[in-house]
Write a protein that holds these residues in place. Sequence first.
Motif, short mmCIF file in Angstrom:
data_model
loop_
_atom_site.label_atom_id
_atom_site.label_comp_id
_atom_site.label_asym_id
_atom_site.label_seq_id
_atom_site.Cartn_x
_atom_site.Cartn_y
_atom_site.Cartn_z
N TRP A 34 -0.64 18.11 8.49
CA TRP A 34 -0.68 17.12 9.56
C TRP A 34 -2.12 16.68 9.83
CZ3 TRP A 34 2.91 14.45 12.19
CH2 TRP A 34 2.54 13.84 13.36
N ARG A 35 -3.02 17.64 9.93
CA ARG A 35 -4.43 17.31 10.22
C ARG A 35 -5.10 16.59 9.05
NH1 ARG A 35 -6.27 22.88 13.22
NH2 ARG A 35 -5.03 22.55 15.08
N ALA A 36 -4.90 17.10 7.85
CA ALA A 36 -5.50 16.48 6.67
C ALA A 36 -4.89 15.10 6.42
CB ALA A 36 -5.34 17.38 5.45
N GLY A 37 -3.61 14.95 6.71
CA GLY A 37 -2.96 13.65 6.55
C GLY A 37 -3.54 12.62 7.50
N PHE A 38 -3.85 13.04 8.71
CA PHE A 38 -4.48 12.11 9.66
C PHE A 38 -5.84 11.68 9.15
CE2 PHE A 38 -7.36 11.43 13.24
CZ PHE A 38 -6.74 10.34 13.83
N GLY A 51 0.80 -1.22 0.00
CA GLY A 51 0.00 0.00 0.00
C GLY A 51 0.83 1.26 0.00
N TRP A 52 2.15 1.13 0.07
CA TRP A 52 3.03 2.31 0.12
C TRP A 52 2.92 3.21 -1.10
CZ3 TRP A 52 4.51 3.93 4.54
CH2 TRP A 52 4.78 3.04 5.58
N PRO A 53 2.86 2.68 -2.33
CA PRO A 53 2.71 3.58 -3.48
C PRO A 53 1.41 4.38 -3.45
CG PRO A 53 3.46 1.45 -4.22
CD PRO A 53 3.11 1.30 -2.77
N ILE A 54 0.33 3.75 -3.03
CA ILE A 54 -0.95 4.44 -2.94
C ILE A 54 -0.89 5.52 -1.88
CG2 ILE A 54 -3.39 4.15 -2.36
CD1 ILE A 54 -3.13 1.31 -3.53
N LEU A 55 -0.29 5.19 -0.75
CA LEU A 55 -0.16 6.15 0.34
C LEU A 55 0.73 7.33 -0.06
CD1 LEU A 55 -0.96 6.64 3.28
CD2 LEU A 55 1.12 5.43 3.94
N GLY A 56 1.84 7.05 -0.72
CA GLY A 56 2.72 8.12 -1.18
C GLY A 56 2.05 9.03 -2.19
N LEU A 57 1.31 8.44 -3.11
CA LEU A 57 0.58 9.24 -4.09
C LEU A 57 -0.50 10.07 -3.43
CD1 LEU A 57 0.13 9.84 -7.13
CD2 LEU A 57 -1.52 7.97 -7.11
N ALA A 58 -1.20 9.51 -2.47
CA ALA A 58 -2.27 10.24 -1.78
C ALA A 58 -1.71 11.43 -1.00
CB ALA A 58 -3.02 9.30 -0.85
N PHE A 59 -0.58 11.24 -0.31
CA PHE A 59 0.01 12.35 0.43
C PHE A 59 0.60 13.40 -0.50
CE2 PHE A 59 -0.03 9.66 4.28
CZ PHE A 59 -0.58 10.59 5.13
N MET A 61 -5.38 9.21 6.33
CA MET A 61 -4.99 7.88 6.80
C MET A 61 -6.19 7.13 7.36
SD MET A 61 -1.90 6.96 6.33
CE MET A 61 -1.80 5.65 7.52
N VAL A 62 -7.06 7.81 8.07
CA VAL A 62 -8.26 7.16 8.61
C VAL A 62 -9.14 6.68 7.47
CG1 VAL A 62 -10.39 7.58 9.89
CG2 VAL A 62 -8.21 8.37 10.81
N LEU A 63 -9.33 7.50 6.46
CA LEU A 63 -10.16 7.10 5.32
C LEU A 63 -9.56 5.92 4.56
CD1 LEU A 63 -11.32 10.54 3.93
CD2 LEU A 63 -12.70 8.83 5.11
N LEU A 64 -8.24 5.95 4.33
CA LEU A 64 -7.60 4.84 3.63
C LEU A 64 -7.67 3.55 4.45
CD1 LEU A 64 -4.48 6.56 2.05
CD2 LEU A 64 -6.50 5.69 0.88
N TYR A 65 -7.58 3.67 5.77
CA TYR A 65 -7.69 2.49 6.62
C TYR A 65 -9.10 1.91 6.57
CZ TYR A 65 -7.44 -0.46 10.74
OH TYR A 65 -7.49 -1.53 11.59
N ILE A 66 -10.10 2.77 6.56
CA ILE A 66 -11.48 2.30 6.46
C ILE A 66 -11.71 1.62 5.11
CG2 ILE A 66 -13.89 3.06 6.29
CD1 ILE A 66 -13.19 5.14 8.45
N PHE A 67 -11.19 2.21 4.03
CA PHE A 67 -11.32 1.58 2.71
C PHE A 67 -10.61 0.23 2.66
CE2 PHE A 67 -11.87 6.03 0.84
CZ PHE A 67 -13.25 5.92 0.89
N LEU A 68 -9.46 0.13 3.34
CA LEU A 68 -8.75 -1.15 3.39
C LEU A 68 -9.58 -2.20 4.11
CD1 LEU A 68 -6.12 -2.83 3.00
CD2 LEU A 68 -5.44 -1.98 5.25
#
Length: 67
Positions: A47-51, A11-19, A54-61
């Motif tokens: 920092w706030r938007a990144g949190f 999931g690192w490429p997706i996370l890097g692209l999202a950030f 991450m919560v949204l990506l975790y829920i989608f996972l």
Amino acid sequence: MVSDRAYTHSGWPILGLAFSVLGLALLIRYSRSKKEFTYRRFLKLFWRAGFLLMVLLYIFLLIALYL
């Protein structure tokens, strides 16, 4: 098992692209506004938007694991 389904792809490429998209969106938003751009404000919002991202990506996972 859940871990077998979760770790078939990284999931690192997706996370890097999202950030990266998040950072560019915040930068464009502040460059178009009339407010003064400061790194402190940018990092605070990033920092706030990144949190939240991450919560949204975790829920989608979790949803993708159990479908």
